[in-house]
Design a protein around this motif. Structure first.
Motif, PDB file in Angstrom:
ATOM      1  N   GLY A  76       0.830  -1.198   0.000  1.00 33.89           N
ATOM      2  CA  GLY A  76       0.000   0.000   0.000  1.00 33.89           C
ATOM      3  C   GLY A  76       0.859   1.240   0.000  1.00 33.89           C
ATOM      4  O   GLY A  76       2.068   1.178   0.208  1.00 33.89           O
ATOM      5  N   GLN A  77       0.232   2.382  -0.263  1.00 33.23           N
ATOM      6  CA  GLN A  77       0.954   3.637  -0.195  1.00 33.23           C
ATOM      7  C   GLN A  77       1.268   3.949   1.265  1.00 33.23           C
ATOM      8  O   GLN A  77       0.744   3.310   2.177  1.00 33.23           O
ATOM      9  N   TYR A  78       2.128   4.929   1.485  1.00 36.35           N
ATOM     10  CA  TYR A  78       2.538   5.212   2.855  1.00 36.35           C
ATOM     11  C   TYR A  78       1.344   5.659   3.699  1.00 36.35           C
ATOM     12  O   TYR A  78       0.397   6.260   3.210  1.00 36.35           O
ATOM     13  N   SER A  79       1.393   5.335   4.966  1.00 37.37           N
ATOM     14  CA  SER A  79       0.388   5.740   5.943  1.00 37.37           C
ATOM     15  C   SER A  79      -1.015   5.205   5.635  1.00 37.37           C
ATOM     16  O   SER A  79      -2.016   5.842   5.940  1.00 37.37           O
ATOM     17  N   PRO A 106       6.144   8.387   5.456  1.00 38.78           N
ATOM     18  CA  PRO A 106       6.793   7.092   5.241  1.00 38.78           C
ATOM     19  C   PRO A 106       7.727   6.738   6.389  1.00 38.78           C
ATOM     20  O   PRO A 106       8.714   7.429   6.642  1.00 38.78           O
ATOM     21  N   THR A 107       7.412   5.668   7.116  1.00 37.75           N
ATOM     22  CA  THR A 107       8.222   5.261   8.264  1.00 37.75           C
ATOM     23  C   THR A 107       8.869   3.907   8.041  1.00 37.75           C
ATOM     24  O   THR A 107      10.005   3.690   8.455  1.00 37.75           O
ATOM     25  N   THR A 108       8.156   2.978   7.405  1.00 37.38           N
ATOM     26  CA  THR A 108       8.739   1.683   7.086  1.00 37.38           C
ATOM     27  C   THR A 108       9.458   1.811   5.746  1.00 37.38           C
ATOM     28  O   THR A 108       8.828   1.885   4.693  1.00 37.38           O
ATOM     29  N   ASP A 109      10.786   1.872   5.788  1.00 37.28           N
ATOM     30  CA  ASP A 109      11.551   2.049   4.553  1.00 37.28           C
ATOM     31  C   ASP A 109      12.232   0.759   4.133  1.00 37.28           C
ATOM     32  O   ASP A 109      13.106   0.761   3.275  1.00 37.28           O
ATOM     33  N   PRO A 164       7.742  -1.263   2.389  1.00 35.38           N
ATOM     34  CA  PRO A 164       7.798   0.201   2.375  1.00 35.38           C
ATOM     35  C   PRO A 164       6.558   0.780   1.692  1.00 35.38           C
ATOM     36  O   PRO A 164       6.005   0.172   0.764  1.00 35.38           O
ATOM     37  N   GLY A 165       6.117   1.935   2.152  1.00 29.88           N
ATOM     38  CA  GLY A 165       4.970   2.567   1.521  1.00 29.88           C
ATOM     39  C   GLY A 165       5.278   2.956   0.086  1.00 29.88           C
ATOM     40  O   GLY A 165       6.343   3.511  -0.198  1.00 29.88           O
ATOM     41  N   VAL A 166       4.355   2.628  -0.818  1.00 33.37           N
ATOM     42  CA  VAL A 166       4.529   3.020  -2.219  1.00 33.37           C
ATOM     43  C   VAL A 166       4.355   4.527  -2.306  1.00 33.37           C
ATOM     44  O   VAL A 166       3.369   5.082  -1.807  1.00 33.37           O
TER      45      VAL A 166
END
Length: 446
Positions: A105-108, A132-135, A195-197
């Motif tokens: 999914g996209q970030y957040s 974006p926190t999960t990289d 990671p968020g797209v």
């Protein structure tokens, strides 16, 4: 009591009972607390065979697939370099690995929060935030204690099914890690946080590794793929389109989650749901309707002012359905593993027929370089020739552009000629050995 007193029951208590289905009690049953609660009644047993018998049957089938791979499929893959064009060679750990669930999914959009909701706790290395926190690609699996293992370390461990990720290079491995923790749910499945797209300006900054390729690799290994959307971020960015397109061939694994749905009113939610289905229809490009779960998958209180009584009941039922889908993953893992093995065997056979056909088209003495260039330029025509000659379905052929790129690094004349005995061995495996293997053991669906 007022609707604000509903509690949210731990999803782990649902997932940790693999022998039963659960349904909601009447929505009028409330408990005095600031979180909403799910009450489920034991409905019926999922299976008539015991867990021990089920595990024994699955292990026997997996051992049989290992034997067939080593004896009949692997020699074909090695002879025609299938592992360089498509998927790396399989190892014992690929057959022994627990079922895998990947979140995209996209970030957040709530991927990490969703995992924390399932586990009832954070995992080592988990971060949650509006940006974006999960990289990293983080594999969350069962372990004796809480620890984080770097990507370079986990990909060289023989008992881990991640050796194939080394093809994406050090740039990716620095953005890959394993998070281990003792947890009853992780004894039955492995979770993959991604990671968020990115979207907008952010996606212009290129990643230092093939993000879409990595996603495709995990998709092939996964038993379920959850695409998470935020009702306030329905735009599907170019990168997200590429990611979703890379899931082609795994449509049966995809489930869509419209998360944070309690942040909008019911009327808005209906419009958002319609817009999401329209957008997905354009990207997924399949005639089947994708299953979309609607809810707010976190441990916080439900926004009852926006959701209303109708929304509350809907979210409870949707969460119940999604958790039941997750609960069935270990039970269906055997069927999924056999299905993926058969797909691989069919793809490897077609690959061998393509390579041997190209070899046959090469001249014996002079003009080989020019002939190879012509074959690569007209590869789509050569694919059709192979398809007609062997009466093969067009949908089983590899991507032409990707095949071209890899083939440019090879000398076609150095490949092996067609070895009919190898093709025959794979045909026997698909037509006789695998059905016989499955007949020798109890069906997991009974």
């Amino acid at each position: 009591m007022a609707a604000s007193t509903i509690l949210r029951r731990s999803p782990l208590k649902l997932l940790s009972q693999p022998r039963s289905f659960y349904f909601l009690s009447p929505p009028s049953t409330f408990y005095h607390n600031q979180h909403y609660h799910l009450r489920f009644n034991d409905f019926h047993s999922l299976s008539n065979i015991s867990d021990e018998e089920q595990s024994s049957s699955m292990r026997s089938i997996f051992d049989g697939l290992k034997r067939l791979y080593e004896q009949k499929l692997k020699p074909l893959e090695l002879t025609y370099q299938y592992h360089d064009f498509a998927s790396p060679l399989l190892t014992n750990s690929d057959f022994d690995a627990k079922p895998m669930v990947m979140l995209l999914g996209q970030y957040s959009t709530g991927k990490t929060t969703f995992i924390k909701h399932l586990l009832e706790s954070g995992y080592p290395g988990a971060h949650v935030g509006p940006e974006p926190t999960t990289d990293k690609f983080i594999v969350i699996m069962s372990g004796p204690d809480e620890r984080r293992i770097p990507g370079n370390t986990i990909t060289v461990q023989e008992d881990m099914p991640y050796k194939g990720l080394t093809v994406f290079g050090s740039a990716f491995l620095s953005k890959f890690e394993c998070s281990q923790m003792p947890h009853p749910l992780l004894e039955h499945m492995t979770l993959v946080d991604t990671p968020g797209v990115l979207s907008g300006e952010k996606q212009r900054i290129e990643r230092s590794y093939d993000f879409t390729g990595v996603t495709s690799w995990f998709a092939a290994k996964s038993d379920l793929i959850l695409l998470l959307f935020d009702p306030h971020k329905l735009d599907i960015s170019d990168e997200f389109k590429r990611v979703i397109s890379s899931l082609k061939g795994h449509d049966d694994k995809i489930r869509v989650v419209l998360n944070k749905a309690d942040q909008v009113e019911t009327q808005q939610l209906m419009r958002i749901y319609g817009a999401l289905m329209w957008s997905l229809g354009k990207v997924l490009n399949t005639p089947e309707v994708t299953r979309v779960y609607i809810g707010s998958f976190n441990d916080g209180p439900l926004n009852e002012a926006a959701a209303g009584p109708m929304g509350q009941d809907l979210f409870l039922k949707e969460q119940s359905d999604l958790l039941a889908d997750l609960k069935d993953i270990p039970k269906n893992a055997c069927n999924r593993r056999v299905n993926e093995f058969v797909k691989r065997a069919r793809a490897a056979k077609i690959h061998a027929l393509i390579i041997s056909h190209l070899k046959k088209e090469m001249p014996l003495l002079i003009g080989k370089a020019k002939a190879q260039e012509t074959l690569i330029d007209n590869l789509e025509i050569e694919f059709r020739k192979v398809q007609r000659e062997y009466h093969l379905p067009a949908g089983d052929f590899p991507n032409v552009e990707h095949f071209k790129e890899v083939l440019k690094g090879y000398n076609i004349d150095k490949f092996e000629k067609l070895k009919p005995k190898m093709i025959q061995a794979v045909d026997e495996m698909l037509g006789y050995d695998i059905p016989e293997l499955l007949r020798n053991f109890k069906s997991l669906d009974n």
